[in-house]
Design a protein around this motif. Structure first.
Motif, short mmCIF file in Angstrom:
data_model
loop_
_atom_site.label_atom_id
_atom_site.label_comp_id
_atom_site.label_asym_id
_atom_site.label_seq_id
_atom_site.Cartn_x
_atom_site.Cartn_y
_atom_site.Cartn_z
N GLU A 1 0.82 -1.20 0.00
CA GLU A 1 0.00 0.00 0.00
C GLU A 1 0.86 1.26 0.00
O GLU A 1 0.54 2.25 -0.67
N LEU A 2 1.98 1.23 0.71
CA LEU A 2 2.88 2.38 0.73
C LEU A 2 3.46 2.64 -0.66
O LEU A 2 3.50 3.78 -1.13
N VAL A 3 3.88 1.58 -1.34
CA VAL A 3 4.40 1.74 -2.70
C VAL A 3 3.32 2.30 -3.61
O VAL A 3 3.57 3.20 -4.43
N ARG A 4 2.11 1.79 -3.48
CA ARG A 4 1.01 2.27 -4.32
C ARG A 4 0.74 3.75 -4.08
O ARG A 4 0.56 4.53 -5.03
N GLN A 5 0.71 4.16 -2.80
CA GLN A 5 0.45 5.56 -2.49
C GLN A 5 1.56 6.47 -3.02
O GLN A 5 1.28 7.55 -3.56
N LEU A 6 2.80 6.06 -2.86
CA LEU A 6 3.92 6.87 -3.35
C LEU A 6 3.86 6.98 -4.88
O LEU A 6 4.13 8.05 -5.44
N HIS A 7 3.50 5.90 -5.53
CA HIS A 7 3.38 5.92 -6.99
C HIS A 7 2.25 6.84 -7.43
O HIS A 7 2.41 7.65 -8.36
N THR A 8 1.10 6.76 -6.76
CA THR A 8 -0.04 7.61 -7.09
C THR A 8 0.30 9.08 -6.89
O THR A 8 -0.19 9.96 -7.63
N GLU A 9 1.14 9.35 -5.91
CA GLU A 9 1.55 10.72 -5.60
C GLU A 9 2.57 11.25 -6.60
O GLU A 9 2.98 12.41 -6.55
N GLY A 10 3.00 10.39 -7.53
CA GLY A 10 3.98 10.80 -8.53
C GLY A 10 5.41 10.61 -8.13
O GLY A 10 6.33 11.14 -8.77
N ARG A 11 5.64 9.80 -7.10
CA ARG A 11 7.00 9.56 -6.63
C ARG A 11 7.51 8.18 -6.99
O ARG A 11 8.50 7.70 -6.43
N GLY A 12 6.84 7.51 -7.92
CA GLY A 12 7.20 6.13 -8.27
C GLY A 12 8.64 5.96 -8.69
O GLY A 12 9.28 4.96 -8.38
N SER A 13 9.17 6.94 -9.42
CA SER A 13 10.55 6.81 -9.90
C SER A 13 11.56 6.93 -8.77
O SER A 13 12.73 6.59 -8.95
N GLY A 14 11.11 7.40 -7.61
CA GLY A 14 12.00 7.52 -6.47
C GLY A 14 11.80 6.43 -5.43
O GLY A 14 12.25 6.57 -4.29
N VAL A 15 11.10 5.36 -5.82
CA VAL A 15 10.80 4.26 -4.91
C VAL A 15 11.51 3.01 -5.38
O VAL A 15 11.45 2.65 -6.56
N ARG A 16 12.17 2.34 -4.46
CA ARG A 16 12.76 1.03 -4.74
C ARG A 16 12.09 0.03 -3.83
O ARG A 16 12.17 0.13 -2.60
N ALA A 17 11.41 -0.93 -4.42
CA ALA A 17 10.65 -1.92 -3.66
C ALA A 17 11.51 -3.15 -3.44
O ALA A 17 11.95 -3.79 -4.40
N LEU A 18 11.73 -3.48 -2.18
CA LEU A 18 12.57 -4.63 -1.84
C LEU A 18 11.69 -5.85 -1.62
O LEU A 18 10.71 -5.80 -0.87
N THR A 19 12.05 -6.95 -2.25
CA THR A 19 11.28 -8.17 -2.15
C THR A 19 12.20 -9.36 -2.34
O THR A 19 13.30 -9.22 -2.89
N ARG A 20 11.78 -10.52 -1.90
CA ARG A 20 12.57 -11.73 -2.13
C ARG A 20 12.35 -12.26 -3.54
O ARG A 20 13.16 -13.04 -4.03
N ASP A 21 11.27 -11.86 -4.19
CA ASP A 21 10.93 -12.38 -5.51
C ASP A 21 10.46 -11.22 -6.39
O ASP A 21 9.30 -10.81 -6.33
#
Length: 280
Positions: free
Chosen positions: A14-34
């Motif tokens: 949800e945090l990634v989605r909100q940041l993306h909606t706010e126009g900050r998607g290019s400044g987000v790095r999502a960490l995941t095992r897969d």
């Protein structure tokens, strides 16, 4: 660059989605095992990085160039992650801890959260600590029983806690990551009002259009299955929080979500409406 750990979980996604909606998607790095799995559920354009929170060294490349980190305590090697983040030059960490650090500091999980908070404060990095109460999404534990038996067996069915919507935790985290005035702050997070398990089950009944029985059971009956799933100490702690050792601080409602985000906290009904399919 902001690194979001647990990016496919209830809060991180949800945090990634909100940041993306706010126009900050290019400044987000999502960490995941897969990364392949994450790419299927996260917005397009978000930078994906693979790493294992249990192996702090595996996060070094993901943290390269990052200025901020979102971290949920108790999921991995918290001390190691904070060390790696500091060495990578991270300036600010938003940590999800627990309100039990105030309400039940004697319990093992609460002591562990307090240790992580202390480690962060002593790290030299700026910090914001979020202390949520019980998650609304905890009722997903009932999904199988609702689908298969139309009944939920629960201890303390009439003890109400102000369950918080994970999206509200994400909203406060987003504000802390992107806005001024949140560094060095500790925020208790709750829903807008206490709600009992019986009332939560009634909400599910309404949405499903069928009867779902609320069956009260003893603490002893609840303990065995919970201990098998999460260990004896955590099971006892959870049972204390559900009603075995409820105190005024645990049931208190805080207006933090509204003050920080400008929007009122989401009620349990909202979460249930968004997740009703899990119970069908």
């Amino acid at each position: 660059m902001m690194v979001v750990t647990g990016a496919t979980g209830n809060i991180g996604r949800e945090l990634v989605r909100q940041l993306h909606t706010e126009g900050r998607g290019s400044g987000v790095r999502a960490l995941t095992r897969d990364a392949a799995r994450a790419g299927a559920v996260l917005p397009a354009g978000v930078d994906l990085a693979e790493g294992d929170l249990g192996r702090a060294d595996s996060l070094k490349s993901a943290l390269d160039g990052a200025r901020s980190l979102f971290l949920i305590a108790g999921v991995g090697d918290d001390a190691g992650i904070l060390d790696v983040a500091r060495d990578a030059g991270v300036e600010h960490v938003v940590l999800v801890s627990s309100i039990t650090t105030v309400t039940h500091p004697h319990l093992g999980p609460a002591r562990a959260h307090l240790a992580v908070e202390r480690r962060l404060r002593e790290s030299g990095m700026a910090w914001t600590v979020l202390r949520p109460t019980q998650f609304a999404s905890n009722t997903l534990w009932w999904a199988g029983a609702v689908r298969e038996e139309s009944a939920v067996r629960v201890p303390y069915p009439d003890v109400g806690l102000p369950a918080v919507h994970p999206a509200d935790i994400a909203s406060v985290a987003r504000a802390a990551l992107t806005g001024p005035g949140h560094r060095g702050r500790t925020y208790p997070l709750t829903g807008p009002a206490p709600i009992t398990p019986r009332e939560q089950i009634a909400e599910l009944e309404r949405l499903l259009g069928r009867k779902v029985a609320c069956v009260g059971i003893t603490r002893e009956d609840a303990y065995g299955p919970m201990a098998a799933m999460m260990g004896a100490e955590v099971a006892n702690s959870v049972l204390d929080l559900m009603g075995g050792d409820v105190n005024d601080a645990l049931v208190a409602v805080h207006d933090t979500v509204a003050r920080v985000t400008g929007s009122p906290a989401r009620p349990y009904r909202r979460w249930a409406e968004e997740n009703a399919d899990a119970f069908r």
